[in-house]
Design a protein around this motif. Structure first.
Motif, short mmCIF file in Angstrom:
data_model
loop_
_atom_site.label_atom_id
_atom_site.label_comp_id
_atom_site.label_asym_id
_atom_site.label_seq_id
_atom_site.Cartn_x
_atom_site.Cartn_y
_atom_site.Cartn_z
N VAL A 81 0.84 -1.20 0.00
CA VAL A 81 0.00 0.00 0.00
C VAL A 81 0.88 1.25 0.00
O VAL A 81 0.60 2.22 -0.71
CB VAL A 81 -0.95 -0.01 1.22
N VAL A 82 1.94 1.23 0.79
CA VAL A 82 2.87 2.35 0.83
C VAL A 82 3.51 2.55 -0.54
O VAL A 82 3.63 3.69 -1.03
CB VAL A 82 3.94 2.12 1.91
N LEU A 83 3.91 1.47 -1.19
CA LEU A 83 4.56 1.57 -2.50
C LEU A 83 3.60 2.06 -3.58
O LEU A 83 4.02 2.68 -4.56
CB LEU A 83 5.13 0.21 -2.90
N ALA A 84 2.31 1.81 -3.40
CA ALA A 84 1.31 2.26 -4.37
C ALA A 84 0.91 3.72 -4.15
O ALA A 84 0.18 4.30 -4.96
CB ALA A 84 0.06 1.38 -4.29
N SER A 85 1.40 4.32 -3.07
CA SER A 85 1.06 5.70 -2.73
C SER A 85 2.14 6.66 -3.20
O SER A 85 3.25 6.25 -3.56
CB SER A 85 0.87 5.83 -1.22
N ASP A 86 1.82 7.94 -3.20
CA ASP A 86 2.80 8.96 -3.56
C ASP A 86 3.68 9.33 -2.38
O ASP A 86 4.86 9.62 -2.53
CB ASP A 86 2.08 10.22 -4.07
N LEU A 87 3.07 9.34 -1.19
CA LEU A 87 3.77 9.74 0.02
C LEU A 87 3.31 8.88 1.18
O LEU A 87 2.21 8.31 1.15
CB LEU A 87 3.47 11.21 0.34
N TYR A 88 4.14 8.79 2.20
CA TYR A 88 3.71 8.14 3.44
C TYR A 88 4.37 8.88 4.59
O TYR A 88 5.40 9.51 4.44
CB TYR A 88 4.08 6.66 3.45
N GLY A 89 3.73 8.80 5.76
CA GLY A 89 4.31 9.47 6.90
C GLY A 89 3.38 9.50 8.10
O GLY A 89 2.25 9.01 8.06
N SER A 90 3.86 10.08 9.16
CA SER A 90 3.13 10.18 10.43
C SER A 90 1.87 11.01 10.28
O SER A 90 1.66 11.66 9.24
CB SER A 90 4.03 10.81 11.49
N THR A 91 1.06 11.02 11.31
CA THR A 91 -0.15 11.85 11.28
C THR A 91 0.21 13.31 11.06
O THR A 91 -0.46 14.03 10.33
CB THR A 91 -0.95 11.70 12.58
N LYS A 92 1.28 13.77 11.70
CA LYS A 92 1.71 15.15 11.53
C LYS A 92 2.12 15.42 10.08
O LYS A 92 1.77 16.46 9.49
CB LYS A 92 2.88 15.48 12.46
N LYS A 93 2.85 14.48 9.49
CA LYS A 93 3.27 14.68 8.10
C LYS A 93 2.06 14.72 7.17
O LYS A 93 2.01 15.51 6.23
CB LYS A 93 4.24 13.59 7.65
N ILE A 94 1.09 13.84 7.43
CA ILE A 94 -0.10 13.82 6.59
C ILE A 94 -0.81 15.18 6.64
O ILE A 94 -1.15 15.76 5.60
CB ILE A 94 -1.05 12.69 7.04
N VAL A 95 -0.99 15.70 7.84
CA VAL A 95 -1.64 17.01 7.98
C VAL A 95 -0.82 18.09 7.31
O VAL A 95 -1.35 18.95 6.59
CB VAL A 95 -1.87 17.34 9.47
N ASP A 96 0.50 18.06 7.54
CA ASP A 96 1.37 19.10 6.98
C ASP A 96 1.40 19.06 5.45
O ASP A 96 1.42 20.12 4.79
CB ASP A 96 2.79 18.96 7.53
N GLU A 97 1.43 17.86 4.87
CA GLU A 97 1.48 17.75 3.41
C GLU A 97 0.22 18.34 2.78
O GLU A 97 0.28 19.05 1.77
CB GLU A 97 1.64 16.29 2.99
N VAL A 98 -0.92 18.06 3.38
CA VAL A 98 -2.17 18.61 2.86
C VAL A 98 -2.18 20.12 3.04
O VAL A 98 -2.51 20.88 2.12
CB VAL A 98 -3.39 17.97 3.56
#
Length: 362
Positions: free
Chosen positions: A257-274
């Motif tokens: 699933v991670v390899l099929a995604s563009d990015l992966y990371g912690s909850t903080k990273k997810i919020v920050d990326e958006v």
């Protein structure tokens, strides 16, 4: 063991939501700076407005550590989070978990006794000491064992930095309790899949072990139930429907699933990326839907969906309701420690060794 006194009295469950909210607001005012309420990202929306801080588990524990005024710290999360906060705070401060049954199934997948047995069996297979690395999502007892054996605690944010440092010294690693975070991090650091094996704590044996390959990382057979609900098929179907879709997932998801995604990371990273992406960006997110729905609400100028909108949120995290929060406040005012979380001094001393190494390495 949960005692009868630790189960919420019926009267709180019979109160109206408006009455509960009004009472919580009043009591927060009465406590003033002597109280702080912390809420994990995955908490229900009803809890968030009453939180003095919202974040991931370690972030909140460090906030508690830095707050010298609060005598009472209510941690709206799960048991291991409250344990960490208790270990990092001062003797005059008390940490409470509003529902004693709010545990973590992942943390419960590794006990100290299981770790002791696994450690003894695995150590004989390596010429160099095997370094235990435990995810912050583990019990205080497991953290203590890791601290006693030269190991370190990691989060989803700093796992790569710390694991890279240890692997660069050619030490073998035992990563627990989440095999997926361990596998994803190791793989992205260049460790081949055949150089990893899974330790089954129930059978007390290695799985998928190729004896012809040099074993670098042993992964504990644990996982987060929430993050197993996202699949490559779901991502592929969304990409077919939505051009220019960006997919980000938590590293507790399986490797494919991670390899099929563009990015992966912690909850903080997810919020920050958006937050840092251009308005109008199309996002599909793979993490607890309580957080995903909050991100959707907080960023209305983006196009955000869950990879799996029907996925269940963390069941134990969602045990905490407004009624539990009010009950906890009432108990504190009465001088009772019903929902207090306490880690004994021996365990705390050992666990803090592993935490201190994390702060040094990460």
């Amino acid at each position: 063991m949960i005692t009868k006194e630790q189960l919420i009295p019926k009267k709180y469950l019979e109160m109206s939501e408006s009455a509960i909210k009004e009472s919580i607001f009043i009591k927060k005012e009465e406590f003033g700076d002597s109280l702080t309420i912390l809420a994990h990202h995955y908490q229900k929306d009803e809890i968030i407005p009453f939180a003095d801080a919202v974040g991931d588990s370690l972030e909140l524990a460090k906030i508690a550590q830095g707050n010298k005024k609060a005598k009472h710290i209510i941690f709206c999360g799960v048991h291991f989070m409250a344990e960490t906060a208790d270990m990092l705070t001062r003797s005059y401060q008390k940490v409470y978990l509003p529902d004693a049954l709010a545990g973590c199934s992942m943390a419960d997948m590794a006990t100290r006794r299981q770790l002791e047995i696994g450690w003894e069996k695995l150590s004989s297979q390596f010429s160099k000491p095997i370094i235990p690395i435990t995810y912050i999502n583990s019990t205080a007892e497991v953290k203590a064992f890791v601290g006693e054996h030269g190991g370190v605690i990691v989060t989803s944010s700093n796992a790569e930095t710390i694991l890279k440092r240890i692997l660069s010294q050619n030490y073998p690693v035992l990563f627990l309790p989440d095999q997926h975070l361990g596998r994803n991090t190791s793989y992205h650091l260049g460790v081949e899949l055949e150089e990893m094996a899974v330790w089954n704590p129930r059978k007390e044996q290695l799985l998928n072990y190729d004896e012809s390959a040099k074993l670098k990382v042993v992964l504990w057979q644990g996982r987060c139930c929430v993050h197993q609900q996202y699949s490559v098929k779901q991502i592929e179907e969304l990409r077919e429907k939505i051009p220019n879709l960006k997919v980000i997932v938590h590293p507790e998801c399986p490797l494919e699933v991670v390899l099929a995604s563009d990015l992966y990371g912690s909850t903080k990273k997810i919020v920050d990326e958006v937050a840092n992406s251009p308005q109008g960006t199309y996002w599909a997110i793979g993490t607890d839907n309580n957080l995903v729905n909050r991100i959707i609400h907080n960023f209305p100028n983006h196009n955000i969906i869950s990879i799996n909108s029907s996925a269940f949120s963390c069941i134990t995290m969602n045990r905490i309701h407004l009624a539990h929060l009010l009950w906890t406040l009432d108990e504190i005012q009465l001088g009772k420690d019903t929902q207090r979380i306490r880690v004994d001094p021996r365990t705390t001393t050992s666990a803090l060794k592993a935490l201190d190494r994390m702060f040094t390495f990460g």
